[in-house]
Design a protein around this motif. Structure first.
Motif, PDB file in Angstrom:
ATOM      1  N   GLY A   1      13.137 -54.250 -99.889  1.00  0.00           N
ATOM      2  CA  GLY A   1      12.882 -53.171 -99.185  1.00  0.00           C
ATOM      3  C   GLY A   1      14.394 -52.211 -98.924  1.00  0.00           C
ATOM      4  N   ASP A   2      14.262 -51.049 -97.813  1.00  0.00           N
ATOM      5  CA  ASP A   2      15.703 -50.819 -97.844  1.00  0.00           C
ATOM      6  C   ASP A   2      15.678 -50.416 -95.625  1.00  0.00           C
ATOM      7  OD1 ASP A   2      13.671 -48.850 -96.779  1.00  0.00           O
ATOM      8  OD2 ASP A   2      13.875 -47.344 -98.735  1.00  0.00           O
ATOM      9  N   TYR A   3      15.377 -50.807 -95.180  1.00  0.00           N
ATOM     10  CA  TYR A   3      15.980 -51.555 -93.946  1.00  0.00           C
ATOM     11  C   TYR A   3      15.709 -53.162 -92.830  1.00  0.00           C
ATOM     12  CZ  TYR A   3      10.912 -51.607 -93.309  1.00  0.00           C
ATOM     13  OH  TYR A   3       9.163 -52.286 -92.861  1.00  0.00           O
ATOM     14  N   VAL A   4      16.194 -52.979 -92.478  1.00  0.00           N
ATOM     15  CA  VAL A   4      16.426 -54.265 -91.854  1.00  0.00           C
ATOM     16  C   VAL A   4      15.945 -54.259 -90.143  1.00  0.00           C
ATOM     17  CG1 VAL A   4      18.119 -56.269 -89.896  1.00  0.00           C
ATOM     18  CG2 VAL A   4      19.061 -54.541 -92.217  1.00  0.00           C
TER      19      VAL A   4
ATOM     20  N   GLY B   1      19.972 -63.704 -81.580  1.00  0.00           N
ATOM     21  CA  GLY B   1      19.459 -63.462 -82.845  1.00  0.00           C
ATOM     22  C   GLY B   1      20.152 -62.306 -83.739  1.00  0.00           C
ATOM     23  N   SER B   2      21.112 -61.572 -82.605  1.00  0.00           N
ATOM     24  CA  SER B   2      22.564 -61.037 -83.135  1.00  0.00           C
ATOM     25  C   SER B   2      22.589 -60.940 -83.741  1.00  0.00           C
ATOM     26  CB  SER B   2      22.989 -60.047 -82.103  1.00  0.00           C
ATOM     27  OG  SER B   2      23.559 -60.902 -81.105  1.00  0.00           O
ATOM     28  N   ALA B   3      23.314 -62.629 -83.790  1.00  0.00           N
ATOM     29  CA  ALA B   3      24.134 -63.365 -84.750  1.00  0.00           C
ATOM     30  C   ALA B   3      22.909 -63.302 -85.497  1.00  0.00           C
ATOM     31  CB  ALA B   3      24.900 -64.721 -84.538  1.00  0.00           C
ATOM     32  N   VAL B   4      22.068 -63.910 -85.848  1.00  0.00           N
ATOM     33  CA  VAL B   4      21.318 -63.866 -87.543  1.00  0.00           C
ATOM     34  C   VAL B   4      21.117 -62.863 -87.723  1.00  0.00           C
ATOM     35  CG1 VAL B   4      19.208 -64.711 -87.665  1.00  0.00           C
ATOM     36  CG2 VAL B   4      20.522 -66.353 -86.102  1.00  0.00           C
ATOM     37  N   VAL B   5      21.161 -61.705 -87.057  1.00  0.00           N
ATOM     38  CA  VAL B   5      20.997 -60.588 -87.971  1.00  0.00           C
ATOM     39  C   VAL B   5      21.974 -59.783 -89.041  1.00  0.00           C
ATOM     40  CG1 VAL B   5      20.241 -58.083 -87.230  1.00  0.00           C
ATOM     41  CG2 VAL B   5      19.397 -59.622 -86.583  1.00  0.00           C
ATOM     42  N   SER B   6      23.098 -60.100 -87.478  1.00  0.00           N
ATOM     43  CA  SER B   6      24.603 -59.902 -88.782  1.00  0.00           C
ATOM     44  C   SER B   6      25.051 -60.481 -89.831  1.00  0.00           C
ATOM     45  CB  SER B   6      25.762 -59.871 -87.464  1.00  0.00           C
ATOM     46  OG  SER B   6      25.737 -58.870 -86.677  1.00  0.00           O
ATOM     47  N   ILE B   7      25.209 -61.902 -90.028  1.00  0.00           N
ATOM     48  CA  ILE B   7      24.465 -62.936 -90.699  1.00  0.00           C
ATOM     49  C   ILE B   7      23.815 -62.288 -91.691  1.00  0.00           C
ATOM     50  CG2 ILE B   7      24.308 -65.529 -91.993  1.00  0.00           C
ATOM     51  CD1 ILE B   7      25.100 -65.968 -88.877  1.00  0.00           C
TER      52      ILE B   7
ATOM     53  N   VAL C   1      20.400 -52.161 -95.372  1.00  0.00           N
ATOM     54  CA  VAL C   1      20.464 -53.173 -96.465  1.00  0.00           C
ATOM     55  C   VAL C   1      18.904 -53.845 -95.932  1.00  0.00           C
ATOM     56  CG1 VAL C   1      20.312 -55.635 -96.142  1.00  0.00           C
ATOM     57  CG2 VAL C   1      22.698 -54.244 -96.212  1.00  0.00           C
ATOM     58  N   GLY C   2      17.830 -53.878 -97.011  1.00  0.00           N
ATOM     59  CA  GLY C   2      16.569 -54.742 -97.096  1.00  0.00           C
ATOM     60  C   GLY C   2      16.950 -55.875 -96.412  1.00  0.00           C
ATOM     61  N   ALA C   3      16.387 -56.435 -95.323  1.00  0.00           N
ATOM     62  CA  ALA C   3      16.009 -57.751 -95.357  1.00  0.00           C
ATOM     63  C   ALA C   3      15.883 -57.944 -93.542  1.00  0.00           C
ATOM     64  CB  ALA C   3      17.165 -58.158 -94.666  1.00  0.00           C
ATOM     65  N   ARG C   4      13.821 -58.983 -93.877  1.00  0.00           N
ATOM     66  CA  ARG C   4      13.381 -58.765 -92.856  1.00  0.00           C
ATOM     67  C   ARG C   4      13.310 -59.826 -92.491  1.00  0.00           C
ATOM     68  NH1 ARG C   4       9.580 -54.958 -95.872  1.00  0.00           N
ATOM     69  NH2 ARG C   4      10.608 -53.796 -96.185  1.00  0.00           N
ATOM     70  N   ILE C   5      13.994 -60.409 -91.235  1.00  0.00           N
ATOM     71  CA  ILE C   5      13.787 -61.502 -90.781  1.00  0.00           C
ATOM     72  C   ILE C   5      12.557 -61.987 -89.907  1.00  0.00           C
ATOM     73  CG2 ILE C   5      15.656 -62.598 -88.931  1.00  0.00           C
ATOM     74  CD1 ILE C   5      17.313 -60.283 -89.681  1.00  0.00           C
ATOM     75  N   ALA C   6      12.308 -63.054 -90.272  1.00  0.00           N
ATOM     76  CA  ALA C   6      11.365 -63.777 -89.592  1.00  0.00           C
ATOM     77  C   ALA C   6      11.469 -64.808 -88.815  1.00  0.00           C
ATOM     78  CB  ALA C   6       9.907 -63.955 -90.785  1.00  0.00           C
ATOM     79  N   SER C   7      11.383 -64.910 -87.395  1.00  0.00           N
ATOM     80  CA  SER C   7      11.528 -66.085 -86.780  1.00  0.00           C
ATOM     81  C   SER C   7      10.798 -66.603 -85.775  1.00  0.00           C
ATOM     82  CB  SER C   7      12.847 -65.839 -85.523  1.00  0.00           C
ATOM     83  OG  SER C   7      13.580 -66.440 -85.080  1.00  0.00           O
ATOM     84  N   PRO C   8      11.143 -68.136 -85.265  1.00  0.00           N
ATOM     85  CA  PRO C   8       9.658 -68.306 -83.986  1.00  0.00           C
ATOM     86  C   PRO C   8      10.970 -67.683 -82.870  1.00  0.00           C
ATOM     87  CG  PRO C   8      11.142 -70.037 -85.121  1.00  0.00           C
ATOM     88  CD  PRO C   8      11.492 -68.591 -85.478  1.00  0.00           C
ATOM     89  N   PHE C   9      11.498 -67.384 -82.402  1.00  0.00           N
ATOM     90  CA  PHE C   9      12.802 -67.071 -81.052  1.00  0.00           C
ATOM     91  C   PHE C   9      12.455 -65.509 -81.194  1.00  0.00           C
ATOM     92  CE2 PHE C   9      14.859 -70.777 -82.474  1.00  0.00           C
ATOM     93  CZ  PHE C   9      13.690 -72.051 -81.930  1.00  0.00           C
ATOM     94  N   PRO C  10      12.652 -64.630 -80.124  1.00  0.00           N
ATOM     95  CA  PRO C  10      12.654 -63.216 -79.815  1.00  0.00           C
ATOM     96  C   PRO C  10      14.034 -63.231 -80.017  1.00  0.00           C
ATOM     97  CG  PRO C  10      11.853 -63.696 -78.363  1.00  0.00           C
ATOM     98  CD  PRO C  10      12.260 -65.412 -79.088  1.00  0.00           C
ATOM     99  N   LEU C  11      14.195 -61.470 -80.234  1.00  0.00           N
ATOM    100  CA  LEU C  11      15.484 -60.724 -80.382  1.00  0.00           C
ATOM    101  C   LEU C  11      16.229 -60.966 -78.701  1.00  0.00           C
ATOM    102  CD1 LEU C  11      18.114 -59.898 -82.205  1.00  0.00           C
ATOM    103  CD2 LEU C  11      16.410 -57.861 -82.490  1.00  0.00           C
TER     104      LEU C  11
ATOM    105  N   MET D   1      11.589 -52.577 -86.558  1.00  0.00           N
ATOM    106  CA  MET D   1      12.261 -52.534 -87.471  1.00  0.00           C
ATOM    107  C   MET D   1      13.477 -52.536 -86.457  1.00  0.00           C
ATOM    108  SD  MET D   1      14.227 -49.154 -88.824  1.00  0.00           S
ATOM    109  CE  MET D   1      13.843 -47.886 -89.366  1.00  0.00           C
ATOM    110  N   LEU D   2      15.379 -52.491 -87.119  1.00  0.00           N
ATOM    111  CA  LEU D   2      16.541 -51.950 -86.446  1.00  0.00           C
ATOM    112  C   LEU D   2      17.894 -50.902 -87.400  1.00  0.00           C
ATOM    113  CD1 LEU D   2      17.500 -56.474 -86.042  1.00  0.00           C
ATOM    114  CD2 LEU D   2      16.313 -54.499 -84.517  1.00  0.00           C
ATOM    115  N   GLU D   3      17.487 -51.052 -88.551  1.00  0.00           N
ATOM    116  CA  GLU D   3      18.481 -50.279 -88.902  1.00  0.00           C
ATOM    117  C   GLU D   3      18.082 -49.938 -90.405  1.00  0.00           C
ATOM    118  OE1 GLU D   3      22.510 -51.532 -87.905  1.00  0.00           O
ATOM    119  OE2 GLU D   3      22.549 -52.662 -89.999  1.00  0.00           O
ATOM    120  N   VAL D   4      18.072 -48.830 -90.882  1.00  0.00           N
ATOM    121  CA  VAL D   4      18.425 -48.306 -92.428  1.00  0.00           C
ATOM    122  C   VAL D   4      19.500 -48.565 -93.121  1.00  0.00           C
ATOM    123  CG1 VAL D   4      17.844 -45.985 -94.146  1.00  0.00           C
ATOM    124  CG2 VAL D   4      16.007 -46.254 -91.972  1.00  0.00           C
TER     125      VAL D   4
END
Ligand SMILES: Nc1ncnc2c1ncn2[C@@H]1O[C@H](COP(=O)(O)OP(=O)(O)O)[C@@H](O)[C@H]1O
Ligand SMILES: CC(C)(COP(=O)(O)O)[C@@H](O)C(=O)O
Length: 257
Positions: free
Chosen positions: A44-47, A74-80, A58-68, A53-56
């Motif tokens: 895809g074309d958004y994170v 969670g913010s470090a996970v998104v940046s990585i 890179v296409g990266a869908r992040i699924a986690s048991p823990f909330p942001l 949806m966080l931002e348009v």
């Protein structure tokens, strides 16, 4: 990219922020537990994070048991996840992620800890991977009962609790480094959370529940370390405080799966 990236979360037990003129040398010293983790699917074309949806870009869908936004890094996970899409899985990506965290005001030591991998990660020099230094200690075979207490903005937390964090953080780091072990980590993390004001409203009393070896709170997350056969009982006892997750302590690192 068809592969998925596994990224552990990180919950600091105590820390001292270290700010400098460069993002590369800005960070924190302290120690925390890796828990996890999240999976990043590249298309895809958004994170997005758990469907939001966080931002348009890179296409990266992040699924986690823990909330942001609660304190699970969670913010470090998104940046990585974003940086690995751009630079591949290597140190350069983690340096990019660290710089983004510092610039956004969403983290200081989480990227270094997640890059280091292991179970209990000790940060001895602040900064980006390659600049900062960290090592990992093994953990006993306990279950972590993690509770989502509340959302709190990281930069707000660092500002509002600045003096308490500096004072309690340097004492915890000094005390822990005299005898770096899992037990000493739990003791110093507990004292740090009490002194900074994260353990309010009867949370500290949960230490007395049968099977509980230790606990600490960081921002809006409560972590309770429990013997395996008591994990279900403790889970039931804390349901009223927020969403509950169970995880086994173990060695974790960022990997393609
Ligand atoms: N790398 C990122 N890219 C886009 N948005 C982000 C990123 N990191 C954090 N955010 C935003 O910041 C907020 C949470 O940051 P923070 O409070 O530091 O979370 P956590 O405690 O999970 O690390 C989220 O609501 C999200 O909108
Ligand atoms: C505590 C914090 C500064 C922020 O952590 P989070 O709220 O999870 O982004 C962390 O990065 C650290 O250095 O220990």
């Amino acid at each position: 990219m068809n592969r998925r990236l596994f990224i552990p979360h990180h919950v600091t037990g105590f820390w001292t922020p270290v700010y400098s003129e460069s993002e590369l040398t800005t960070g924190s010293i302290g120690a925390g537990i890796l828990l996890g983790g999240a999976l990043a699917f590249y298309h895809g074309d958004y994170v997005s994070y758990n469907g939001a949806m966080l931002e348009v870009g890179v296409g990266a869908r992040i699924a986690s048991p823990f909330p942001l936004g609660y304190g699970y890094a969670g913010s470090a996970v998104v940046s990585i996840a974003k940086a690995v899409a751009e630079a591949g899985l290597g140190r350069e990506a983690f340096v990019k992620a660290h710089v983004e965290e510092v610039l956004r005001g969403t983290g200081l030591g989480d990227v270094l800890a997640i890059y280091t991998g292991g179970c209990l990660v000790v940060r001895t020099r602040p900064g980006a991977p390659g600049v900062g230094e960290a090592f990992s200690l093994p953990c006993p075979g306990l279950i972590v009962v993690a509770v989502d207490l509340r959302r709190e903005d990281t930069s707000e937390m660092l500002k509002m609790r600045r003096d308490a964090i500096l004072e309690a953080g340097s004492e915890a780091v000094r005390g822990f480094m005299r005898n770096p072990s899992f037990e000493s980590f739990l003791e110093h993390a507990y004292l740090f959370s009490k002194r900074v004001g994260f353990l309010s409203g009867g949370l500290a009393d949960l230490r007395r529940l049968p099977g509980v070896v230790g606990l600490y709170a960081k921002k809006g997350v409560l972590l309770i370390f429990v013997e395996r056969d008591k994990a279900r009982d403790v889970t039931e006892a804390v349901r009223g405080f927020g969403g509950v997750h169970l995880a086994a302590l173990g060695e974790l690192r960022v990997t393609w799966i």
